[in-house]
Design a protein around this motif. Structure first.
Motif, mmCIF file in Angstrom:
data_model
loop_
_atom_site.group_PDB
_atom_site.id
_atom_site.type_symbol
_atom_site.label_atom_id
_atom_site.label_comp_id
_atom_site.label_asym_id
_atom_site.label_seq_id
_atom_site.Cartn_x
_atom_site.Cartn_y
_atom_site.Cartn_z
ATOM 1 N N SER A 148 69.002 -29.564 50.943
ATOM 2 C CA SER A 148 68.547 -30.510 52.666
ATOM 3 C C SER A 148 67.554 -29.119 52.767
ATOM 4 C CB SER A 148 69.853 -30.014 53.754
ATOM 5 O OG SER A 148 69.386 -30.440 54.703
ATOM 6 N N GLY A 149 69.094 -27.246 52.811
ATOM 7 C CA GLY A 149 67.835 -26.268 53.284
ATOM 8 C C GLY A 149 66.417 -26.252 52.529
ATOM 9 N N GLN A 150 66.737 -26.188 50.995
ATOM 10 C CA GLN A 150 65.078 -26.267 50.288
ATOM 11 C C GLN A 150 64.276 -27.064 51.355
ATOM 12 O OE1 GLN A 150 64.278 -24.138 48.299
ATOM 13 N NE2 GLN A 150 65.293 -23.692 46.525
ATOM 14 N N ALA A 151 64.538 -28.044 51.641
ATOM 15 C CA ALA A 151 64.186 -29.578 52.459
ATOM 16 C C ALA A 151 62.836 -28.300 53.420
ATOM 17 C CB ALA A 151 64.171 -30.059 52.567
ATOM 18 N N ASP A 152 64.045 -28.111 54.372
ATOM 19 C CA ASP A 152 63.132 -26.752 55.602
ATOM 20 C C ASP A 152 63.069 -26.062 55.762
ATOM 21 O OD1 ASP A 152 64.324 -28.536 57.320
ATOM 22 O OD2 ASP A 152 66.373 -27.959 57.686
ATOM 23 N N ASP A 153 63.087 -24.804 54.444
ATOM 24 C CA ASP A 153 62.259 -24.176 53.408
ATOM 25 C C ASP A 153 60.845 -24.627 53.329
ATOM 26 O OD1 ASP A 153 62.363 -21.213 53.479
ATOM 27 O OD2 ASP A 153 62.172 -21.828 51.171
ATOM 28 N N ILE A 154 60.556 -25.752 52.665
ATOM 29 C CA ILE A 154 59.197 -25.924 52.570
ATOM 30 C C ILE A 154 58.210 -26.786 53.464
ATOM 31 C CG2 ILE A 154 58.207 -28.260 50.599
ATOM 32 C CD1 ILE A 154 60.666 -27.704 49.330
ATOM 33 N N GLU A 155 59.144 -27.747 54.159
ATOM 34 C CA GLU A 155 58.509 -28.486 55.698
ATOM 35 C C GLU A 155 58.444 -27.227 56.549
ATOM 36 O OE1 GLU A 155 59.840 -32.537 58.374
ATOM 37 O OE2 GLU A 155 61.477 -31.679 57.065
ATOM 38 N N PHE A 156 59.013 -26.308 56.843
ATOM 39 C CA PHE A 156 58.435 -25.174 57.735
ATOM 40 C C PHE A 156 58.252 -23.810 57.388
ATOM 41 C CE2 PHE A 156 62.921 -28.091 59.755
ATOM 42 C CZ PHE A 156 61.602 -28.696 60.312
ATOM 43 N N VAL A 157 57.101 -23.758 56.728
ATOM 44 C CA VAL A 157 56.541 -23.001 55.832
ATOM 45 C C VAL A 157 55.630 -23.168 56.946
ATOM 46 C CG1 VAL A 157 54.844 -21.916 54.168
ATOM 47 C CG2 VAL A 157 56.969 -22.656 53.041
ATOM 48 N N GLY A 158 55.127 -21.858 58.070
ATOM 49 C CA GLY A 158 54.534 -21.865 58.583
ATOM 50 C C GLY A 158 54.120 -22.248 59.769
ATOM 51 N N PRO A 160 63.530 -21.712 65.274
ATOM 52 C CA PRO A 160 64.396 -20.500 66.195
ATOM 53 C C PRO A 160 64.912 -20.833 65.844
ATOM 54 C CG PRO A 160 64.813 -23.570 67.060
ATOM 55 C CD PRO A 160 63.395 -23.587 66.269
ATOM 56 N N LEU A 161 66.347 -19.317 66.529
ATOM 57 C CA LEU A 161 67.326 -19.090 66.164
ATOM 58 C C LEU A 161 68.109 -19.753 65.028
ATOM 59 C CD1 LEU A 161 69.443 -16.152 65.252
ATOM 60 C CD2 LEU A 161 69.724 -16.772 66.852
ATOM 61 N N GLU A 162 68.769 -21.049 65.536
ATOM 62 C CA GLU A 162 69.741 -21.570 65.134
ATOM 63 C C GLU A 162 69.043 -22.511 64.034
ATOM 64 O OE1 GLU A 162 72.793 -23.484 64.559
ATOM 65 O OE2 GLU A 162 72.950 -21.879 65.620
ATOM 66 N N GLY A 163 68.287 -23.225 64.495
ATOM 67 C CA GLY A 163 67.126 -23.615 63.136
ATOM 68 C C GLY A 163 66.692 -22.494 61.666
ATOM 69 N N LEU A 164 66.946 -21.351 61.842
ATOM 70 C CA LEU A 164 66.900 -19.979 60.392
ATOM 71 C C LEU A 164 68.010 -20.487 60.518
ATOM 72 C CD1 LEU A 164 65.564 -18.650 58.547
ATOM 73 C CD2 LEU A 164 65.750 -16.673 60.615
ATOM 74 N N ARG A 165 69.565 -20.551 61.383
ATOM 75 C CA ARG A 165 71.097 -20.475 61.004
ATOM 76 C C ARG A 165 71.008 -21.509 59.850
ATOM 77 N NH1 ARG A 165 73.319 -17.499 65.827
ATOM 78 N NH2 ARG A 165 73.765 -15.487 65.316
ATOM 79 N N LYS A 166 70.826 -23.141 60.377
ATOM 80 C CA LYS A 166 70.856 -24.234 59.629
ATOM 81 C C LYS A 166 70.068 -23.929 58.435
ATOM 82 C CE LYS A 166 69.735 -28.829 59.811
ATOM 83 N NZ LYS A 166 69.075 -29.455 58.328
ATOM 84 N N LEU A 167 68.704 -23.520 58.350
ATOM 85 C CA LEU A 167 68.052 -23.524 56.862
ATOM 86 C C LEU A 167 69.088 -22.471 56.318
ATOM 87 C CD1 LEU A 167 64.350 -22.464 56.747
ATOM 88 C CD2 LEU A 167 66.051 -21.986 55.288
ATOM 89 N N ASP A 168 69.156 -21.651 56.616
ATOM 90 C CA ASP A 168 69.802 -20.666 55.201
ATOM 91 C C ASP A 168 71.316 -20.847 55.441
ATOM 92 O OD1 ASP A 168 67.541 -19.040 55.262
ATOM 93 O OD2 ASP A 168 68.303 -17.578 56.807
ATOM 94 N N ARG A 169 72.168 -21.373 56.515
ATOM 95 C CA ARG A 169 73.375 -22.058 56.422
ATOM 96 C C ARG A 169 73.641 -23.164 54.294
ATOM 97 N NH1 ARG A 169 74.055 -22.879 61.271
ATOM 98 N NH2 ARG A 169 74.060 -25.073 61.277
ATOM 99 N N ASN A 170 72.452 -24.038 54.847
ATOM 100 C CA ASN A 170 72.440 -25.051 53.903
ATOM 101 C C ASN A 170 71.887 -24.201 52.524
ATOM 102 O OD1 ASN A 170 73.304 -26.640 55.643
ATOM 103 N ND2 ASN A 170 71.137 -28.082 56.295
ATOM 104 N N LYS A 171 70.600 -23.981 52.665
ATOM 105 C CA LYS A 171 69.832 -22.792 50.974
ATOM 106 C C LYS A 171 70.600 -21.951 50.279
ATOM 107 C CE LYS A 171 65.692 -20.861 49.826
ATOM 108 N NZ LYS A 171 64.784 -19.782 50.435
ATOM 109 N N THR A 172 71.589 -21.371 51.295
ATOM 110 C CA THR A 172 72.128 -20.093 50.505
ATOM 111 C C THR A 172 73.836 -20.135 50.650
ATOM 112 O OG1 THR A 172 69.694 -18.796 50.564
ATOM 113 C CG2 THR A 172 72.247 -17.134 50.655
#
Length: 297
Positions: free
Chosen positions: A155-165, A169-181
């Motif tokens: 899920s985190g990797q998918a967010d990383d790809i989808e939201f390039v560019g 917001p901070l909570e969205g970034l935390r969710k991405l990193d919470r999953n990806k890493t």
């Protein structure tokens, strides 16, 4: 004076490496595939994730035998799979990892993809192909599935790809990193709790430590892309333009402040765990020394 973690690393990293260097081949019958799998797994690295699992088991007062060691190493297979796929041309298209050519540069994109697939499967095999009781095996497999799957790392990797560019917001970034890493780091601690037979009701303080440690790990990694060098971290730097990172959202000073607070939260969770579980968390606390503040850079 050596910290507890320094002594622990000296004791266990060679044993982790021995398992990873000798036991992959026993479960593979295709020579090039075996070479590709071993190439990335044994390319170096801190072995942070299996060390965390072993540190939890040790902090709980249990002895580590070969079964617990190899089962802990399954996480390094899963982590290596994720790095191989993350480096692929269809993902980040990186040519360097840990100071060496990435898997697809060495073996081609097709074989690299298969090496990642095989390591993912082998990780689950190592969780259950042992003499642990079936309840422990099932709990480990379920926890790793959740950590690596569509509610975790994928899920985190998918967010990383989808939201390039697109700046989250901070909570969205935390969710991405919470999953990806963070998901695999939380699993590392969870696995130690499972093998240490800590009941779910007593796990939360150490899991909170793991969540905060994982968040700090990603913040620090983002900072290193700005202030580090290729020689220091073994891969290209200044690669995060247009990506969702803490420096891109908060600036470098703001990222250091967020890192300091997150490490404090991790340390506070360990204090709570020490009280609730009646254990010495000094070894786990030493893991927080991995992060340098801006005055130490």
């Amino acid at each position: 004076m050596p910290t507890k973690l320094t002594d622990f690393e000296r004791q266990w990293i060679p044993k982790i490496n021995q398992v990873l260097e000798t036991e992959i081949a026993a479960d593979s019958d295709q020579a090039t595939l075996t070479q590709a799998m071993s190439y990335s797994v044994n390319a170096g690295g801190k072995r942070l994730r299996p060390l965390l699992t072993l540190a939890v088991i040790t902090s709980l007062g249990d002895q580590i035998d070969h079964t617990l060691l190899k089962t802990s190493c399954a996480l390094e297979l899963m982590h290596s799979y994720s790095l191989i796929h993350d480096d692929l041309p269809a993902m980040d298209n990186d040519d360097l990892r840990r100071g060496k050519a990435t898997n697809h540069v060495k073996f081609g994109a097709g074989m690299a993809t298969l090496a990642g697939d095989a390591l993912q499967s082998l990780a689950f095999q190592w969780l259950v192909d042992n003499d642990l009781d079936s309840q422990t095996q099932a709990a480990l497999a379920l926890a790793m599935s959740k950590a690596a799957g569509p509610h975790g790392m994928a899920s985190g990797q998918a967010d990383d790809i989808e939201f390039v560019g697109h700046q989250l917001p901070l909570e969205g970034l935390r969710k991405l990193d919470r999953n990806k890493t963070g998901a695999l780091i939380v699993y590392a601690v969870k696995a130690g709790l499972i093998m240490g037979r800590v009941i779910p009701e007593k796990q939360q303080s150490l899991l909170t430590f793991a969540e905060k440690f994982g968040e700090a790990y990603q913040i620090y990694d983002d900072i290193l892309d700005v202030v580090g060098t290729e020689a220091q971290i073994g891969k290209p730097v200044h690669q995060d333009a247009g990506k969702n990172t803490f420096p891109n959202l908060l600036g470098l000073d703001g990222s250091y402040e967020m890192l300091a607070q997150t490490v404090q939260d991790a340390e506070a969770a360990l204090q709570q765990a020490q009280t609730e579980l009646g254990i010495d968390t000094g070894l786990l606390d030493d893991f927080c020394g991995y992060f340098k503040n801006k005055d130490e850079k």
